[in-house]
Motif scaffolding. Structure first.
Motif, PDB file in Angstrom:
ATOM      1  N   MET A 137      92.131 -34.595 -22.632  1.00  0.00           N
ATOM      2  CA  MET A 137      93.787 -34.358 -23.149  1.00  0.00           C
ATOM      3  C   MET A 137      93.793 -35.310 -23.443  1.00  0.00           C
ATOM      4  N   ALA A 138      94.978 -35.650 -25.232  1.00  0.00           N
ATOM      5  CA  ALA A 138      94.908 -37.185 -25.155  1.00  0.00           C
ATOM      6  C   ALA A 138      96.101 -37.262 -24.230  1.00  0.00           C
ATOM      7  N   ASP A 139      96.881 -38.597 -24.439  1.00  0.00           N
ATOM      8  CA  ASP A 139      97.714 -39.107 -23.530  1.00  0.00           C
ATOM      9  C   ASP A 139      98.907 -39.229 -24.577  1.00  0.00           C
ATOM     10  N   PHE A 140     100.345 -38.488 -23.962  1.00  0.00           N
ATOM     11  CA  PHE A 140     101.590 -38.642 -23.942  1.00  0.00           C
ATOM     12  C   PHE A 140     103.025 -38.826 -23.600  1.00  0.00           C
ATOM     13  N   THR A 141     104.019 -39.148 -23.742  1.00  0.00           N
ATOM     14  CA  THR A 141     104.967 -39.422 -22.996  1.00  0.00           C
ATOM     15  C   THR A 141     105.591 -38.105 -22.933  1.00  0.00           C
ATOM     16  N   THR A 142     106.983 -37.781 -21.520  1.00  0.00           N
ATOM     17  CA  THR A 142     107.578 -36.685 -21.865  1.00  0.00           C
ATOM     18  C   THR A 142     108.349 -36.875 -23.150  1.00  0.00           C
ATOM     19  N   LYS A 143     108.441 -37.641 -23.119  1.00  0.00           N
ATOM     20  CA  LYS A 143     109.814 -37.297 -24.867  1.00  0.00           C
ATOM     21  C   LYS A 143     108.307 -36.621 -25.899  1.00  0.00           C
ATOM     22  N   GLU A 144     107.637 -37.481 -25.935  1.00  0.00           N
ATOM     23  CA  GLU A 144     107.279 -36.982 -27.081  1.00  0.00           C
ATOM     24  C   GLU A 144     106.159 -35.341 -27.031  1.00  0.00           C
ATOM     25  N   LEU A 145     105.995 -35.011 -25.972  1.00  0.00           N
ATOM     26  CA  LEU A 145     105.701 -33.558 -25.067  1.00  0.00           C
ATOM     27  C   LEU A 145     107.053 -32.457 -25.333  1.00  0.00           C
ATOM     28  N   MET A 146     108.589 -33.130 -25.269  1.00  0.00           N
ATOM     29  CA  MET A 146     109.057 -32.837 -25.579  1.00  0.00           C
ATOM     30  C   MET A 146     109.310 -32.146 -26.849  1.00  0.00           C
ATOM     31  N   ALA A 147     109.131 -32.890 -27.959  1.00  0.00           N
ATOM     32  CA  ALA A 147     109.180 -33.095 -29.587  1.00  0.00           C
ATOM     33  C   ALA A 147     108.727 -31.696 -29.866  1.00  0.00           C
TER      34      ALA A 147
END
Lengths: 303, 260
Positions: free
Chosen positions: B1-11
């Motif tokens: 699974m790719a790394d992502f920030t919480t803000k990216e997830l939310m968007a």
């Protein structure tokens, strides 16, 4: 046979002090623009220089730090605007926040839809205009002038928003002809609604153009025949003027830092110094621009 | 699974719920809702009405959309098909039925009512003066659905009852919107860094829908100041796909606002 020509037409171009000669304590003054753009700052600075008291300020539907500066300068008794702040620069105007929390100024609480109801009611010479949204919210509690009523046609609950009729409107636009025809670049935000509702309309412009030049594109005339035009290049500074220049963010941050000291520590020295340096000491708009400096001013071009 | 920030997830999650054909205002200083709206537009919304800096904008072919700091930035005019004066916008509430909107709050309560006015029981002496409702109450009344959104999830924000209602959610529960004859459909979801919440249909109380990766149900319950409806089975919020992250990072958020 005696006739008249264009040369007999009244030229309404004037300067800030003459345009604002009729300003009196307690008046209702509307200020156009939106957020960090299009506020008539050479006129706002002249208002502050005249040290009026107890003004009711009708800000824009989203007003910015121009309203905050008027509050910090002690000119304001009541604010009519759904928002006073600076977006990412500061969420809530520091002077506005301080004076509302301390009960030093009144706010006529409305949202942006009710804001236009109030202006449109004045323009249409109605005592109020109804609005459907915002019933069931706290707005009628915190602003008792808003009246919840059952409409006489369908019997549905609506809010009556009383008319707000500014004595003076101060607006800023790109260009005007000598007779007071105004041409905004872009949408002009809510400036037309303010102009329609107000008794006396004063517009500062980046440039005065001839009536012939204006008539090349009459569809661009956003507000016809206002009462006074003030030639004020960079007149919206430190805010942006759509199609002309961008915000002077460092200067806006300088104001916020100074006003924030007053809000948080009850110490007016920094905000008084700001008002002295940028408003009270400059004799006029050209003197103000000279203080800001040519490099800084001309560094604000859009692209 | 790719790394992502919480803000990216939310968007990504917020964007997935926005279908083609909606009216989607693009705010200037709410980077997560901005990204959500633009992702839905670029990935599957060619017929969305995109409202950007006073224009209705054609952005589908724009390779890279750098964020504007201020809502009035007229450089958006390069993509504008038409512009709108602000007061004209209020002459057409019919059109707003089909818009969506993200509403924040200094307080949000269990029925999805939100408060942007202030904190404190005495209105004349607020402990904290908020920014004001601005346009949120109007959008909450006229849109077929809207979304609540908070970048902070704490008991101070998620309270049993807001001190002031600036945007009416489900009011006091079932029947409030009907009683006031509100045309719009009410809040659908509430997005926070911890989870996605919806509303239990019978009671209109806020209900946990999914927890974001790495967040437990207990953490969400502890961070919520009212009694959250918690179903027996709470799934994890689905992660962004590689394709979503590519569109997000190359076209919508090239400067990495959501990665910081």
């Amino acid at each position: 046979m005696s006739t008249v020509t264009s040369s007999d037409r009244t030229v309404v171009v004037t300067d800030e002090p003459s345009a604002l000669a009729g300003l009196q304590d307690g008046m209702t003054v509307a200020i156009g623009g939106f957020a960090n753009s299009g506020h008539p700052m050479s006129l706002v600075r002249e208002v502050i220089r005249r040290r009026p008291k107890d003004l009711t300020i009708v800000g824009a539907a989203t007003s910015g730090l121009e309203v905050d500066m008027l509050i910090a300068a002690g000119c304001v008794k009541k604010v009519i605007s759904p928002y006073v702040g600076g977006e990412t620069i500061v969420g809530i105007g520091p002077a506005f926040r301080r004076c509302v929390e301390n009960g030093e100024i009144d706010v006529w609480e409305i949202d942006e839809a009710m804001y236009y109801c109030a202006l449109n009611a004045a323009a249409q010479r109605l005592p109020f205009l109804p609005w459907r949204a915002l019933v069931g919210t706290s707005f009628p509690e915190v602003n008792p002038d808003l009246v919840l009523f059952d409409d006489p046609v369908a019997g549905e609950p609506l809010l009556a928003v009383p008319a707000v009729s500014p004595d003076i409107a101060l607006l800023h636009a790109g260009a005007a002809d000598p007779y007071g025809n105004i041409q905004h670049v872009g949408s002009g935000f809510g400036d037309r609604a303010i102009a329609r509702a107000s008794d006396h309309v004063i517009v500062s412009v980046e440039k005065v153009i001839s009536n012939e030049e204006l008539r090349r594109a009459p569809e661009k005339t956003s507000i016809p025949l206002v009462d006074a035009v003030v030639r004020a290049p960079f007149g919206a500074h430190p805010f942006s003027s759509v199609g002309w220049y961008l915000e002077d963010v460092p200067l806006l941050k300088e104001y916020v830092a100074a006003a924030e000291v007053w809000r948080a520590h009850d110490d007016r020295s920094a905000v008084d110094a700001f008002l002295d340096t940028y408003i009270h000491q400059p004799e006029d708009h050209m003197d103000y621009l000279q203080r800001i400096g040519a490099r800084r001013i001309f560094g604000l071009n859009e692209f | 699974m790719a790394d992502f920030t919480t803000k990216e997830l939310m968007a990504c999650i917020m964007g997935r719920d926005l279908e083609d054909g909606l009216g989607v205002p693009v705010g200037a200083n709410l980077p997560v809702p901005r990204a959500a709206v633009l992702m839905s537009h670029l990935m599957r919304g060619p017929n969305q009405l995109v409202l950007l800096s006073w224009t209705r904008a054609n952005l589908v072919d724009v390779p890279e959309l750098r964020p504007f700091e201020f809502i009035t930035d007229w450089r958006a005019a390069q993509w504008g098909e038409s512009y709108w004066a602000h007061d004209d916008g209020f002459l057409n509430m019919k059109a707003r039925a089909n818009w969506i909107f993200f509403v924040g709050g200094i307080q949000i309560d269990q029925y999805g009512n939100s408060n942007l006015l202030g904190i404190g029981e005495d209105y004349k002496r607020l402990k904290f003066r908020g920014p004001g409702g601005v346009g949120t109450g109007n959008m909450a009344a006229f849109t077929n659905r809207y979304y609540l959104y908070s970048q902070t999830h704490t008991p101070r924000i998620f309270v049993p009852k807001v001190d002031y209602v600036t945007a009416l959610g489900w009011g006091e529960g079932p029947g409030t919107r009907e009683r006031w004859k509100i045309p719009g459909g009410g809040p659908r979801y509430c997005y926070t860094p911890l989870c996605v919440m919806d509303f239990e249909p019978e009671t209109k109380r806020m209900r946990l829908k999914s927890t974001n990766p790495g967040v437990s149900v207990d953490e969400v319950v502890a961070a919520t100041g009212f009694e959250l409806v918690v179903p027996d089975d709470v799934p994890e919020t689905p992660a962004p796909s590689d394709e979503e992250l590519e569109v997000l990072r190359t076209r919508v958020d090239p400067t990495g606002v959501l990665r910081s």
